[in-house]
Write a protein that holds these residues in place. Structure first.
Motif, PDB file in Angstrom:
ATOM      1  N   LYS A 119      -0.513  -1.916 -11.056  1.00 11.85           N
ATOM      2  CA  LYS A 119      -1.903  -1.461 -11.005  1.00 11.85           C
ATOM      3  C   LYS A 119      -2.175  -0.910  -9.609  1.00 11.85           C
ATOM      4  N   ALA A 120      -2.984   0.109  -9.548  1.00 12.13           N
ATOM      5  CA  ALA A 120      -3.269   0.758  -8.267  1.00 12.13           C
ATOM      6  C   ALA A 120      -4.766   0.828  -8.036  1.00 12.13           C
ATOM      7  N   LYS A 121      -5.172   0.629  -6.823  1.00 13.09           N
ATOM      8  CA  LYS A 121      -6.563   0.786  -6.418  1.00 13.09           C
ATOM      9  C   LYS A 121      -6.623   1.818  -5.295  1.00 13.09           C
ATOM     10  N   THR A 122      -7.365   2.892  -5.530  1.00 11.69           N
ATOM     11  CA  THR A 122      -7.465   3.964  -4.545  1.00 11.69           C
ATOM     12  C   THR A 122      -8.248   3.479  -3.329  1.00 11.69           C
ATOM     13  N   LEU A 123      -7.708   3.780  -2.167  1.00 10.43           N
ATOM     14  CA  LEU A 123      -8.381   3.437  -0.909  1.00 10.43           C
ATOM     15  C   LEU A 123      -9.008   4.705  -0.353  1.00 10.43           C
ATOM     16  N   ASP A 124     -10.314   4.748  -0.358  1.00  9.01           N
ATOM     17  CA  ASP A 124     -11.042   5.952   0.062  1.00  9.01           C
ATOM     18  C   ASP A 124     -11.268   5.934   1.573  1.00  9.01           C
ATOM     19  N   ILE A 125     -10.178   5.922   2.308  1.00 10.91           N
ATOM     20  CA  ILE A 125     -10.219   5.912   3.766  1.00 10.91           C
ATOM     21  C   ILE A 125      -9.070   6.763   4.279  1.00 10.91           C
ATOM     22  N   PRO A 126      -9.174   7.286   5.503  1.00 12.62           N
ATOM     23  CA  PRO A 126      -8.078   8.093   6.048  1.00 12.62           C
ATOM     24  C   PRO A 126      -6.811   7.258   6.231  1.00 12.62           C
ATOM     25  N   VAL A 127      -5.671   7.902   6.067  1.00 10.93           N
ATOM     26  CA  VAL A 127      -4.394   7.246   6.278  1.00 10.93           C
ATOM     27  C   VAL A 127      -4.125   7.157   7.784  1.00 10.93           C
ATOM     28  N   ILE A 144       0.872  -1.166   0.000  1.00  7.08           N
ATOM     29  CA  ILE A 144       0.000   0.000   0.000  1.00  7.08           C
ATOM     30  C   ILE A 144       0.916   1.225   0.000  1.00  7.08           C
ATOM     31  N   HIS A 145       0.482   2.236  -0.717  1.00  4.30           N
ATOM     32  CA  HIS A 145       1.330   3.405  -0.962  1.00  4.30           C
ATOM     33  C   HIS A 145       0.620   4.662  -0.467  1.00  4.30           C
ATOM     34  N   VAL A 146       1.380   5.521   0.197  1.00  3.54           N
ATOM     35  CA  VAL A 146       0.874   6.803   0.684  1.00  3.54           C
ATOM     36  C   VAL A 146       1.678   7.908   0.021  1.00  3.54           C
ATOM     37  N   THR A 174      -2.820  10.908  -1.387  1.00  5.20           N
ATOM     38  CA  THR A 174      -3.438   9.754  -2.046  1.00  5.20           C
ATOM     39  C   THR A 174      -3.040   8.502  -1.285  1.00  5.20           C
ATOM     40  N   PHE A 175      -3.975   7.565  -1.218  1.00  6.03           N
ATOM     41  CA  PHE A 175      -3.797   6.317  -0.473  1.00  6.03           C
ATOM     42  C   PHE A 175      -4.259   5.196  -1.376  1.00  6.03           C
ATOM     43  N   SER A 176      -3.370   4.256  -1.697  1.00  4.07           N
ATOM     44  CA  SER A 176      -3.724   3.240  -2.683  1.00  4.07           C
ATOM     45  C   SER A 176      -3.034   1.926  -2.387  1.00  4.07           C
ATOM     46  N   ALA A 177      -3.618   0.849  -2.946  1.00  2.00           N
ATOM     47  CA  ALA A 177      -3.023  -0.485  -2.900  1.00  2.00           C
ATOM     48  C   ALA A 177      -2.444  -0.781  -4.274  1.00  2.00           C
ATOM     49  N   LYS A 178      -1.211  -1.316  -4.314  1.00  2.00           N
ATOM     50  CA  LYS A 178      -0.516  -1.498  -5.591  1.00  2.00           C
ATOM     51  C   LYS A 178      -0.004  -2.927  -5.738  1.00  2.00           C
ATOM     52  N   HIS A 179      -0.140  -3.425  -6.987  1.00  2.00           N
ATOM     53  CA  HIS A 179       0.419  -4.725  -7.361  1.00  2.00           C
ATOM     54  C   HIS A 179       0.442  -4.809  -8.886  1.00  2.00           C
ATOM     55  N   ASN A 180       1.564  -5.328  -9.415  1.00  2.00           N
ATOM     56  CA  ASN A 180       1.707  -5.548 -10.857  1.00  2.00           C
ATOM     57  C   ASN A 180       1.441  -4.263 -11.652  1.00  2.00           C
TER      58      ASN A 180
END
Length: 492
Positions: free
Chosen positions: A403-411, A386-388, A395-401
């Protein structure tokens, strides 16, 4: 030579005897001093007992005197009342006698009926007729007597305090969870004179009985009043922990219980400084980005960018150790990455990461060993994170291969990483609330190394942590429900 050895041995023996004599003399002196101190303490205890008895005697004597005063006052009040009634009765009696002594019938007829009625009424209601001729209080004081038979028996039974027996640790009631150890013990027999308990513990990597060599010193927790205690906030950086307990009364401490060894298994790793980017300052569990760290290697990096497969000039290919551990130029370009020094090959593990508030960008995750020197976490099919990004906007996201998926939650302030290697699951949690942030589901085919990326700031890694009970509960619930499949999940 033989005689010389004998003489040398005899000299050494004489020195030992001299030392032993000195020790015996010192011990005799200590016995005398300690005996004198014990007598002084005994005097203090008896003086205290005498003081208590003297105080109790004064209090009880005062109570008797108050009871005496109360009774005497009641009897005096009754005596005064009787005296007044007697005086009134004598006056009425004299009046009645005078009335009865009238001999002339004519004089008797001259007495008005109302006067006779008045005299009769006064005599009838005289206070002497209403007066109780029984004392209001008894002269007995037997209810103020005391019986010290039981107390005398107790005093005669006073002896020196015995040494408390060793407690017995109830292993079945002991609990190891959430980096806490709850230890429980019982006494072999009831002893009301025990004042407190002392708990000692130390970390060890040996199962079974403690070893003498290589053991750490005992940590002490004193003045425990209950027969249970919880050690919290521990770092389980060893496999086991030895624990023992002793009971103490006012005078002396008893023997320690038989030590028990409890397993404190947790995932422990350090940051491998030999695998990090040159722009990172790496300590045992701390990373900090240093923009000046790689200036001396700019030309080398330029050459490596043209041929990524070229060997590093600093790497000694002739050294097996250097080849195995890598070197400080393993990562290059903008891959500000460092890896852990211990791989996850099976089981369930957990660790936490806390970033500095002014950190601009960081990633937390895992990777196979084959992460390239220019690769970044989450941008390959063999790394998950997961990347901050806190640069310009958060921006807060989960990453693999890649590809990124935005995480719509507080860090969160701290991120917990849960890795179930055998179950093919990598989850990230808010370390404080244990709220789930994101889950990757895959099949891991190679050992995993903890991976971290940092730019403009610092990261602190906490290891030696057990999988929290709250995380276990959430994982169980999620597995029972089947979980949600993310677009980033894959089968490696």
């Amino acid at each position: 030579e033989t005689l010389q050895r004998i003489v040398s041995t005899l000299v050494n023996k004489n020195d030992e005897i001299h030392n032993f004599i000195d020790m015996l003399n010192h011990t005799i002196t200590n016995v005398q001093v300690n005996s004198s101190n014990a007598i002084s303490e005994l005097d203090e205890e008896f003086d205290g007992l005498y003081s208590i008895l003297h105080e109790m005697k004064g209090s009880m004597a005062n109570t008797i005197q108050q009871e005496e005063a109360r009774k005497i006052q009641a009897l005096k009040d009754q005596l005064s009342q009787c005296s007044r009634a007697l005086e009134s009765s004598e006056e009425l009696l004299e009046l009645a006698v005078q009335s009865l002594d009238i001999k002339n019938p004519m004089e008797q007829l001259e007495v008005e009926n109302t006067d006779w009625m008045c005299v009769r009424q006064v005599v009838t209601v005289a206070s002497a007729f209403r007066l109780s001729l029984k004392p209001k209080v008894s002269d007995s004081m037997t209810h103020m007597m005391v019986d010290f038979a039981q107390e005398k028996s107790m005093l005669q039974a006073v002896k020196f305090l015995p040494v408390p027996k060793a407690p017995e640790i109830d292993v079945a009631a002991c609990l190891v969870a959430d980096n806490c150890i709850t230890i429980s013990w019982i006494m072999p027999e009831e002893d009301s004179r025990i004042d407190h308990f002392v708990l000692e513990y130390r970390k060890t990597n040996f199962d079974g009985l403690p070893r003498i060599k290589g053991e750490q010193h005992w940590e002490v927790v004193d003045y425990i009043k209950a027969t249970q205690y919880t050690l919290s906030g521990l770092k389980f950086d060893t496999k086991y922990m030895n624990l023992r307990v002793q009971a103490c009364n006012k005078a002396v401490a008893g023997d320690y219980s038989d030590p028990v060894t409890l397993e404190t298994k947790a995932f422990v790793f350090s940051l491998d400084s030999t695998s990090s980017h040159l722009n990172l300052k790496v300590e045992d569990t701390y990373i900090e980005w240093d923009p000046t760290g790689g200036k001396g290697q700019e030309k080398i990096k330029g050459k490596e960018n043209k041929n990524s497969n070229a060997a590093s000039p600093k790497r000694s290919t002739n050294s097996p150790r250097a080849a195995a551990r890598g070197s400080r130029d393993r990562f290059a370009g903008e891959s500000y990455t460092v890896l852990g020094d211990t791989a996850v090959e099976s089981g369930q593990h957990y660790w936490e990461v806390k970033a500095q508030k002014d950190c601009k960008s960081y990633s937390v995750g895992v990777t196979y060993r084959n992460l390239g020197k220019f690769d970044q976490l989450g941008k390959t099919n063999s790394s998950w994170c997961i990347h901050v990004n806190n640069w310009l906007q958060i921006t807060f996201s989960a990453k693999h291969n890649n590809k990124a998926k935005t995480l719509d939650i507080p860090v969160p302030d701290r991120i917990g990483v849960y890795c179930d290697f055998d179950g093919g699951q990598l989850s990230f949690y808010n370390a404080s609330s244990k709220a789930l942030l994101h889950t990757f589901r895959t099949k891991f085919t190679q050992p995993l190394l903890p991976g971290f990326m940092i730019w403009c700031g610092g990261l602190t890694v906490s290891t030696g942590l057990q999988v929290p009970s709250a995380v276990k509960t959430l994982q169980k619930s999620e597995n029972e429900l089947g979980g949600s499949t993310s677009s980033l999940n894959n089968v490696a």
